[in-house]
Design a protein around this motif. Structure first.
Motif, PDB file in Angstrom:
ATOM      1  N   ASP A 182       0.698   6.909   1.367  1.00 38.48           N
ATOM      2  CA  ASP A 182      -0.081   8.062   1.412  1.00 38.48           C
ATOM      3  C   ASP A 182      -1.837   7.504   1.668  1.00 38.48           C
ATOM      4  OD1 ASP A 182      -0.126   7.274  -1.347  1.00 38.48           O
ATOM      5  OD2 ASP A 182      -1.293   9.155  -1.792  1.00 38.48           O
ATOM      6  N   LYS A 183      -1.745   6.111   1.580  1.00 35.40           N
ATOM      7  CA  LYS A 183      -3.069   5.375   1.788  1.00 35.40           C
ATOM      8  C   LYS A 183      -2.961   4.298   2.874  1.00 35.40           C
ATOM      9  CE  LYS A 183      -4.832   5.865  -3.037  1.00 35.40           C
ATOM     10  NZ  LYS A 183      -5.032   5.327  -3.880  1.00 35.40           N
ATOM     11  N   SER A 184      -1.691   4.380   3.623  1.00 36.66           N
ATOM     12  CA  SER A 184      -1.532   3.182   4.564  1.00 36.66           C
ATOM     13  C   SER A 184      -2.432   3.516   5.697  1.00 36.66           C
ATOM     14  CB  SER A 184      -0.077   3.262   5.137  1.00 36.66           C
ATOM     15  OG  SER A 184       0.754   2.974   3.823  1.00 36.66           O
TER      16      SER A 184
ATOM     17  N   GLU B 173      -5.176   4.665   6.166  1.00 39.54           N
ATOM     18  CA  GLU B 173      -6.804   4.299   5.785  1.00 39.54           C
ATOM     19  C   GLU B 173      -6.744   2.916   5.762  1.00 39.54           C
ATOM     20  OE1 GLU B 173      -9.952   4.726   2.151  1.00 39.54           O
ATOM     21  OE2 GLU B 173      -8.021   5.734   2.232  1.00 39.54           O
TER      22      GLU B 173
ATOM     23  N   ILE C  41       0.843  -1.130   0.034  1.00 38.05           N
ATOM     24  CA  ILE C  41       0.012  -0.077   0.167  1.00 38.05           C
ATOM     25  C   ILE C  41       0.842   1.150   0.015  1.00 38.05           C
ATOM     26  CG2 ILE C  41      -1.772   1.076   1.247  1.00 38.05           C
ATOM     27  CD1 ILE C  41      -2.722  -1.409   0.183  1.00 38.05           C
ATOM     28  N   ASP C  42       0.665   2.287  -0.991  1.00 38.81           N
ATOM     29  CA  ASP C  42       1.458   3.584  -0.864  1.00 38.81           C
ATOM     30  C   ASP C  42       1.194   4.155   0.423  1.00 38.81           C
ATOM     31  OD1 ASP C  42       1.984   3.421  -3.695  1.00 38.81           O
ATOM     32  OD2 ASP C  42       0.015   4.351  -4.106  1.00 38.81           O
TER      33      ASP C  42
ATOM     34  N   TRP D 179      -8.579  -2.620  -2.759  1.00 42.38           N
ATOM     35  CA  TRP D 179      -7.105  -3.074  -2.163  1.00 42.38           C
ATOM     36  C   TRP D 179      -7.005  -4.451  -2.747  1.00 42.38           C
ATOM     37  CZ3 TRP D 179      -5.766   1.165   0.342  1.00 42.38           C
ATOM     38  CH2 TRP D 179      -6.659   1.815   0.877  1.00 42.38           C
TER      39      TRP D 179
END
Length: 65
Positions: A43-45, A47, A40-41, A62
């Motif tokens: 910046d999305k981790s 979430e 996961i990137d 995902w």
């Protein structure tokens, strides 16, 4: 990577491990196994981590790696 929390970092992304898939390999120097999880990137981790820790179903949004 050894991390009992199930999280790791790789090239600006976080790895969230789900389980081992079997397919073990072993020799005199190493023991290893294929793993399933999500890459996961960063910046999305945050979430994703909330969903991951809740043990809820993880939507197809995902993709599993």
């Amino acid at each position: 990577m050894e991390n009992s929390s199930g999280f790791g970092k790789c090239n600006g992304e976080n790895i969230f491990l789900d389980c081992g898939e079997g397919n073990c390999f072993e020799d005199d120097n190493i023991e290893c196994e294929n793993l399933t999880g999500w890459l996961i990137d960063i910046d999305k981790s945050n979430e994703f981590e909330v969903i991951f820790k809740s043990f809820s179903n993880i939507d197809d949004v995902w993709d599993i790696i």
